[in-house]
Motif scaffolding. Sequence first.
Motif, PDB file in Angstrom:
ATOM      1  N   VAL A 108       0.846  -1.197   0.000  1.00  0.00           N
ATOM      2  CA  VAL A 108       0.000   0.000   0.000  1.00  0.00           C
ATOM      3  C   VAL A 108       0.883   1.250   0.000  1.00  0.00           C
ATOM      4  O   VAL A 108       0.617   2.215  -0.735  1.00  0.00           O
ATOM      5  N   GLU A 109       1.924   1.237   0.789  1.00  0.00           N
ATOM      6  CA  GLU A 109       2.855   2.373   0.807  1.00  0.00           C
ATOM      7  C   GLU A 109       3.548   2.531  -0.539  1.00  0.00           C
ATOM      8  O   GLU A 109       3.790   3.654  -0.997  1.00  0.00           O
ATOM      9  N   LEU A 147      -4.984  -1.947  -6.109  1.00  0.00           N
ATOM     10  CA  LEU A 147      -3.952  -2.828  -5.571  1.00  0.00           C
ATOM     11  C   LEU A 147      -4.574  -4.151  -5.146  1.00  0.00           C
ATOM     12  O   LEU A 147      -5.404  -4.201  -4.235  1.00  0.00           O
ATOM     13  N   LEU A 148      -4.147  -5.208  -5.824  1.00  0.00           N
ATOM     14  CA  LEU A 148      -4.607  -6.565  -5.533  1.00  0.00           C
ATOM     15  C   LEU A 148      -3.419  -7.399  -5.085  1.00  0.00           C
ATOM     16  O   LEU A 148      -2.339  -7.310  -5.676  1.00  0.00           O
ATOM     17  N   VAL A 149      -3.619  -8.198  -4.054  1.00  0.00           N
ATOM     18  CA  VAL A 149      -2.542  -9.082  -3.606  1.00  0.00           C
ATOM     19  C   VAL A 149      -2.957 -10.525  -3.817  1.00  0.00           C
ATOM     20  O   VAL A 149      -4.132 -10.881  -3.734  1.00  0.00           O
ATOM     21  N   GLN A 150      -1.967 -11.345  -4.110  1.00  0.00           N
ATOM     22  CA  GLN A 150      -2.225 -12.749  -4.412  1.00  0.00           C
ATOM     23  C   GLN A 150      -1.818 -13.612  -3.222  1.00  0.00           C
ATOM     24  O   GLN A 150      -0.659 -13.625  -2.807  1.00  0.00           O
ATOM     25  N   VAL A 166      -6.060  -4.703   6.194  1.00  0.00           N
ATOM     26  CA  VAL A 166      -5.143  -3.656   5.734  1.00  0.00           C
ATOM     27  C   VAL A 166      -5.907  -2.619   4.908  1.00  0.00           C
ATOM     28  O   VAL A 166      -6.531  -2.943   3.900  1.00  0.00           O
ATOM     29  N   ASP A 167      -5.855  -1.368   5.346  1.00  0.00           N
ATOM     30  CA  ASP A 167      -6.493  -0.281   4.607  1.00  0.00           C
ATOM     31  C   ASP A 167      -5.727  -0.003   3.312  1.00  0.00           C
ATOM     32  O   ASP A 167      -4.499  -0.079   3.277  1.00  0.00           O
ATOM     33  N   GLY A 168      -6.469   0.345   2.279  1.00  0.00           N
ATOM     34  CA  GLY A 168      -5.834   0.678   1.011  1.00  0.00           C
ATOM     35  C   GLY A 168      -5.667  -0.489   0.075  1.00  0.00           C
ATOM     36  O   GLY A 168      -5.172  -0.329  -1.045  1.00  0.00           O
ATOM     37  N   ALA A 208     -15.448  -9.701   3.927  1.00  0.00           N
ATOM     38  CA  ALA A 208     -14.674  -8.617   4.543  1.00  0.00           C
ATOM     39  C   ALA A 208     -14.788  -7.312   3.767  1.00  0.00           C
ATOM     40  O   ALA A 208     -14.209  -6.290   4.174  1.00  0.00           O
ATOM     41  N   GLY A 209     -15.497  -7.332   2.647  1.00  0.00           N
ATOM     42  CA  GLY A 209     -15.680  -6.116   1.862  1.00  0.00           C
ATOM     43  C   GLY A 209     -14.570  -5.844   0.873  1.00  0.00           C
ATOM     44  O   GLY A 209     -14.500  -4.741   0.306  1.00  0.00           O
ATOM     45  N   LYS A 210     -13.716  -6.820   0.639  1.00  0.00           N
ATOM     46  CA  LYS A 210     -12.673  -6.695  -0.382  1.00  0.00           C
ATOM     47  C   LYS A 210     -13.100  -7.459  -1.633  1.00  0.00           C
ATOM     48  O   LYS A 210     -13.949  -8.349  -1.581  1.00  0.00           O
ATOM     49  N   ALA A 211     -12.511  -7.108  -2.767  1.00  0.00           N
ATOM     50  CA  ALA A 211     -12.824  -7.798  -4.018  1.00  0.00           C
ATOM     51  C   ALA A 211     -12.056  -9.111  -4.073  1.00  0.00           C
ATOM     52  O   ALA A 211     -10.838  -9.137  -3.892  1.00  0.00           O
TER      53      ALA A 211
END
Length: 258
Positions: A108-109, A147-150, A166-168, A208-211
Amino acid sequence: MPAPRNPFKHAIAEGQLQFGCWLGLADPYVAEISAGAGFDWLLVDGEHAPNDLRSIVGQLQVIATRDTHAVVRPPIGEAWMIKQLLDAGAQSLLIPMVESADQARALVEAVSYPPHGVRGVGAALARASDFSGIPDYLTTARDEICLLVQVENRKGLAALDDILEVDGLDGVFIGPSDLAADLGHIGQPEAPEVRRKVIDALAKIAAAGKAAGVLTLDPGFQRDCRAAGASYIATDIDVLLFARSMHDAAAEARKRFS
């Protein structure tokens, strides 16, 4: 004038199903054909395909002329590499092998300008800002970066609850192939244990409200993933499509004249 709107980011945030295709042939010509095929998004793969920054830029350029969206996967989530891809015009990134919330926060940073992050300020040189043609790019870019994480192994699944806080972070993508290998089913992403864990993870991500996202070539499992809450599903891979078509064409020709 702000940064261009990222339609993919907003669609998956709203739960709208986005169909995608993996691009591993690493060629703008192929990317251009694929961009006109009707997929909502195309994944330009820098992890397992022979792509470098220049070949990725070439594919971003041709994809941008069509009604589809480019997602770029770097080989690893290093801040310097992310900086280059963002400056090159990538608005959506899929970062492989994320295993902890600390790693997700660092990502995210990496996609955020100071004081909120560590992305280097070089937009005046960048395709992302239309080479200084977007005057408000620095202050609006982050709003349109997806930003998508695998998550693709047991360690990542164990940390999934923390990662989702994690926000963002826009979304989490589950990688069945690496997960299958880590679970002792290498080469068998269709194994029942793997599928159960993929479905459970997708449901948790969506709750959780994430895609939630996934790559699977199995039409039945694609439907199961959608039912579990996946909003972006890669349904095919250009390498396999091409290889299959070439083999079929050669076999048919040989049969025709036998």
